[in-house]
Design a protein around this motif. Structure first.
Motif, PDB file in Angstrom:
ATOM      1  N   ASP B 177       0.821  -1.201   0.000  1.00 31.18           N
ATOM      2  CA  ASP B 177       0.000   0.000   0.000  1.00 31.18           C
ATOM      3  C   ASP B 177       0.863   1.263   0.000  1.00 31.18           C
ATOM      4  N   GLN B 178       1.964   1.179   0.706  1.00 27.83           N
ATOM      5  CA  GLN B 178       2.874   2.331   0.706  1.00 27.83           C
ATOM      6  C   GLN B 178       3.345   2.625  -0.716  1.00 27.83           C
ATOM      7  N   ILE B 179       3.769   1.597  -1.402  1.00 27.21           N
ATOM      8  CA  ILE B 179       4.221   1.760  -2.785  1.00 27.21           C
ATOM      9  C   ILE B 179       3.073   2.240  -3.670  1.00 27.21           C
ATOM     10  N   ASP B 180       1.902   1.697  -3.378  1.00 21.48           N
ATOM     11  CA  ASP B 180       0.730   2.076  -4.152  1.00 21.48           C
ATOM     12  C   ASP B 180       0.408   3.562  -3.973  1.00 21.48           C
ATOM     13  N   ILE B 181       0.672   4.061  -2.789  1.00 20.63           N
ATOM     14  CA  ILE B 181       0.459   5.497  -2.561  1.00 20.63           C
ATOM     15  C   ILE B 181       1.357   6.303  -3.493  1.00 20.63           C
ATOM     16  N   PHE B 182       2.585   5.902  -3.570  1.00 13.64           N
ATOM     17  CA  PHE B 182       3.498   6.596  -4.479  1.00 13.64           C
ATOM     18  C   PHE B 182       3.012   6.515  -5.926  1.00 13.64           C
ATOM     19  N   ILE B 183       2.623   5.303  -6.298  1.00 15.35           N
ATOM     20  CA  ILE B 183       2.160   5.114  -7.677  1.00 15.35           C
ATOM     21  C   ILE B 183       0.925   5.955  -7.949  1.00 15.35           C
ATOM     22  N   HIS B 184       0.021   5.932  -6.975  1.00 13.61           N
ATOM     23  CA  HIS B 184      -1.218   6.677  -7.144  1.00 13.61           C
ATOM     24  C   HIS B 184      -0.938   8.161  -7.319  1.00 13.61           C
ATOM     25  N   ILE B 185      -0.053   8.653  -6.518  1.00 11.50           N
ATOM     26  CA  ILE B 185       0.298  10.071  -6.637  1.00 11.50           C
ATOM     27  C   ILE B 185       0.967  10.345  -7.985  1.00 11.50           C
ATOM     28  N   ALA B 186       1.897   9.467  -8.324  1.00  9.22           N
ATOM     29  CA  ALA B 186       2.627   9.697  -9.578  1.00  9.22           C
ATOM     30  C   ALA B 186       1.704   9.661 -10.786  1.00  9.22           C
ATOM     31  N   THR B 187       0.664   8.845 -10.702  1.00 10.98           N
ATOM     32  CA  THR B 187      -0.194   8.722 -11.882  1.00 10.98           C
ATOM     33  C   THR B 187      -1.456   9.581 -11.804  1.00 10.98           C
ATOM     34  N   HIS B 188      -1.740  10.158 -10.639  1.00 15.65           N
ATOM     35  CA  HIS B 188      -2.978  10.941 -10.529  1.00 15.65           C
ATOM     36  C   HIS B 188      -2.762  12.433 -10.263  1.00 15.65           C
ATOM     37  N   CYS B 189      -1.557  12.807  -9.855  1.00 19.76           N
ATOM     38  CA  CYS B 189      -1.324  14.230  -9.613  1.00 19.76           C
ATOM     39  C   CYS B 189      -0.552  14.824 -10.774  1.00 19.76           C
ATOM     40  N   LYS B 190      -0.872  16.092 -11.051  1.00 17.95           N
ATOM     41  CA  LYS B 190      -0.229  16.622 -12.250  1.00 17.95           C
ATOM     42  C   LYS B 190       1.120  17.286 -11.985  1.00 17.95           C
ATOM     43  N   ASN B 191       1.408  17.596 -10.728  1.00 16.77           N
ATOM     44  CA  ASN B 191       2.749  18.120 -10.448  1.00 16.77           C
ATOM     45  C   ASN B 191       3.144  17.817  -9.011  1.00 16.77           C
ATOM     46  N   VAL B 192       4.366  18.127  -8.707  1.00 21.06           N
ATOM     47  CA  VAL B 192       4.914  17.751  -7.409  1.00 21.06           C
ATOM     48  C   VAL B 192       4.213  18.456  -6.264  1.00 21.06           C
ATOM     49  N   GLN B 198      -1.487  16.143  -1.540  1.00 23.66           N
ATOM     50  CA  GLN B 198      -2.356  14.974  -1.403  1.00 23.66           C
ATOM     51  C   GLN B 198      -1.721  13.917  -0.511  1.00 23.66           C
ATOM     52  N   MET B 199      -0.406  13.912  -0.518  1.00 24.10           N
ATOM     53  CA  MET B 199       0.288  12.900   0.265  1.00 24.10           C
ATOM     54  C   MET B 199      -0.026  13.002   1.756  1.00 24.10           C
ATOM     55  N   LYS B 200      -0.300  14.217   2.190  1.00 27.16           N
ATOM     56  CA  LYS B 200      -0.565  14.376   3.629  1.00 27.16           C
ATOM     57  C   LYS B 200      -1.758  13.543   4.068  1.00 27.16           C
ATOM     58  N   ASN B 201      -2.835  13.669   3.345  1.00 26.54           N
ATOM     59  CA  ASN B 201      -4.009  12.862   3.660  1.00 26.54           C
ATOM     60  C   ASN B 201      -3.716  11.371   3.540  1.00 26.54           C
ATOM     61  N   MET B 202      -2.956  11.050   2.525  1.00 27.17           N
ATOM     62  CA  MET B 202      -2.690   9.632   2.300  1.00 27.17           C
ATOM     63  C   MET B 202      -1.824   9.047   3.409  1.00 27.17           C
ATOM     64  N   MET B 203      -0.889   9.837   3.885  1.00 26.68           N
ATOM     65  CA  MET B 203      -0.074   9.361   4.988  1.00 26.68           C
ATOM     66  C   MET B 203      -0.909   9.258   6.264  1.00 26.68           C
ATOM     67  N   ALA B 204      -1.827  10.209   6.425  1.00 30.05           N
ATOM     68  CA  ALA B 204      -2.725  10.129   7.566  1.00 30.05           C
ATOM     69  C   ALA B 204      -3.526   8.829   7.498  1.00 30.05           C
ATOM     70  N   TYR B 205      -3.956   8.526   6.289  1.00 27.27           N
ATOM     71  CA  TYR B 205      -4.692   7.279   6.075  1.00 27.27           C
ATOM     72  C   TYR B 205      -3.817   6.086   6.450  1.00 27.27           C
ATOM     73  N   MET B 206      -2.581   6.133   6.004  1.00 28.47           N
ATOM     74  CA  MET B 206      -1.698   5.004   6.235  1.00 28.47           C
ATOM     75  C   MET B 206      -1.347   4.832   7.711  1.00 28.47           C
ATOM     76  N   ILE B 207      -1.064   5.942   8.343  1.00 25.55           N
ATOM     77  CA  ILE B 207      -0.720   5.877   9.762  1.00 25.55           C
ATOM     78  C   ILE B 207      -1.924   5.402  10.569  1.00 25.55           C
ATOM     79  N   GLY B 208      -3.090   5.973  10.239  1.00 27.86           N
ATOM     80  CA  GLY B 208      -4.327   5.499  10.872  1.00 27.86           C
ATOM     81  C   GLY B 208      -4.474   4.006  10.667  1.00 27.86           C
TER      82      GLY B 208
END
Lengths: 218, 218, 218, 218
Positions: B177-192, B198-208
């Motif tokens: 899932d951690q890797i998937d987060i990276f992939i998801h960001i890389a393929t769904h966000c248009k810039n860094v 978006q990563m903040k929420n995703m990390m919150a999700y992951m830590i939760g």
DNA sequence: GATGAATGAGTGTTCATTCAT
DNA sequence: AATGAATGAACACTCATTCAT
């Protein structure tokens, strides 16, 4: 009457094998026919083309899966909508209830996945190049609506209009992750019992994740 | 000497375009050469075969990514190991610290992904049929070891030997899932920038999710 | 007994459509059967093979056309033969008479062509690849003998033996042109009325042509 | 350097043979290659596809023919236009002149046809199924404009607007017939000398035909 | 009368790859 | 460093035809 259908059956079996081993694109109709002991013409008597052959392998299972997901998640959606506007603690409680329901649904999905494990594997990992290659994305879409409602309720929003770009993004991610859980189980567990067992931890992870997101201040 | 390298460059550019548009399998070396204005022989002067051509496109980026992940997560690993044996609250504290560090690492990964976005896209979504098609799995493996240590620490286990099959499964899932987060960001966000946001929420999700798993009683 | 013939009829209708649309060679028996709602086996019960199917479509019409041309032009032939040996002016007069008769015959032919327009179109423009592809040539042959006699008479020759290679060539051409007039009308006029109207000019052209040839000194 | 082009030449020769024997549609690329002693891949190195192969056989000849017809008949057209409005006898005289010119042009065309006899045969009788199948029709169109002007002049019309449907029909027919004369000669005479000889009678026929039409009262 | 099944040869076309020059 | 030529195997697919039932 029985061995009339033998050839079609044989063809489907060999197609299953070939597609599973090589994936849709690299699979060779010639090979399938050779393996089945018939000429290519015979294949084209039963199936329109390569896509149709693959379709005959997966259509039924796919339809069943669609039905399960659509029915359950859509029923849920209407139920959850009632929460919108309530106070946070009630919403949280209801959400917990929602997760319990989801757990039940998930169990159903997993049972279905394992009942059709081989076909599901085919669809999930071997369909690139066919019209089924985007199956997970389609399933994500179906879950997404349901999750949007849950999210709105848990956030205490009064309507979907309040959703920011970030909200939508994380909802999409969580929907994606839900589907990914199913896929992960289907492709990593060897039977339904193990699947159901592992699912408990995964759902705990997901629910924890939801709370992490809902309470996230950044 | 300069236009010698021009041809190779042109070839790589056209290969990039072709692979991106059609994916590894459907890409045609003929097309690439035609587009580059050279004959297929020229391609085979510079590259051993199709796989090598693809490799030349992605190798550097891939190596960099490998390095980032390997270095960071492995350094982390040793640091986290110190926690083993400590009491739960300390472990939790340390884990929180661990997540902060992870966040920092993740930011680095994301910056890297966007710096090489096109190649990353190629690797993640267009490499099927090549030897790189399992890249995510390989990355997962690298994260897995680090996460195993974290998990052991947070659970308060004294050694990895205590890990049950279920523990291992959920660790694998969380790594995935951690890797998937990276992939998801890389393929769904248009810039860094969007990616980091978006990563903040995703990390919150992951830590939760981690806490959900650690505290799960079932 | 009735629906037995229904199938054959249906098959012929669908064959008509397919042959008309695609021409003999590109027409697919499979398609015809599918359209007719029967299997290919059924087709082979009624017809020996592709050629036979096409034949069943056109045979009757073709036979009728053959009969018209053969009968009329052959009757003419005997009548015209009487002219041989006469002096030029009488021959010319008789020839004029001959053309009037031809006009009458032509009218009959045209009426027949339009009565069976679709089949005629099939024969003239869609039969390549079948055994009927040389139909115009065959018809030309039939006209040719009649025209040879007319030519001999108009030239004032005493017998066919006098005919030079050039004579024979131009007779063949004029026969060919006569048939071509029919074909042109059949394929360019939309109904029999228009066909008969246009034919007047075309016959004027042809008769003028004959005189041009007969009087040609080169 | 010389035997580099041998293969392409061999391929074209064998293609010529195959197309001539079987026609475009029934010709088999495999056969051509087998006959030429190369694999099908070799053919596709030199030619894009079946149509391109056929095109390479006929393109040059076709272009030359186009040029001849277009140039000559279009020059004529402008010359003839001057006649419009003049009195009948002058027009007739001029028309006679026009026919003399046409005769000269026709001689040129015939010489060209025989110079490229085999290709012309291919185009006229073996091109069905290829993009060249309507060649005669296209050539007719080119002649038609020229003939329209001549017709207008000979009829003593003041402009093309006066042309009735019947006028247009017979003009089309005569244009068609002119092209047909060329085709007939190309396919029925064995050399250019015979062709030119036979053409005299045929032109006499055609000119006679024109007068027949112009003076036709019906 | 007609089906359902199957054949077997064929189609044009594309592919990655090789290699002498 | 690159060309031009060629290979050989493979591809999905279509065809007219056959025949036991």
């Amino acid at each position: 009457m029985e061995n009339e259908k033998e050839t079609k059956k044989k063809l489907l079996e060999c197609a299953m094998k070939e597609f599973s081993e090589k994936g849709y694109m690299k699979a060779s109709l010639r090979n399938i026919c050779k393996e089945a002991g018939v000429t290519t013409g015979a294949l084209y008597f039963f199936f329109k083309d390569k896509e149709d052959l693959f379709g005959n392998l997966v259509a039924e299972t796919l339809y069943g899966l669609d039905t399960i997901i659509e029915n359950h998640f859509i029923e849920e959606t209407t139920a959850t909508k009632a929460l919108a506007g309530g106070d946070m603690s009630v919403a949280a409680l209801a959400a917990a209830q929602g997760f319990d329901d989801d757990m039940e649904i998930a169990r159903g999905v997993i049972r279905y996945l394992f009942k059709h494990k081989e076909i599901i594997d085919l669809l999930l990992t071997k369909s690139q190049g066919s019209c089924y290659e985007n199956l997970p994305d389609q399933m994500v879409s179906k879950v997404e609506e349901h999750y949007t409602s849950m999210y709105v309720a848990m956030k205490g929003y009064k309507s979907k209009r309040k959703l920011t770009k970030e909200d939508k993004f994380i909802i999409h991610w969580m929907s994606h992750d839900q589907i990914d859980i199913f896929i992960h189980i289907a492709t990593h567990c060897k039977n339904v019992n193990e699947g159901e067992k592992q699912m408990k931890n995964m759902m705990a992870y997901m629910i924890g994740g939801w709370y992490g997101v809902i309470n996230n201040k950044y």
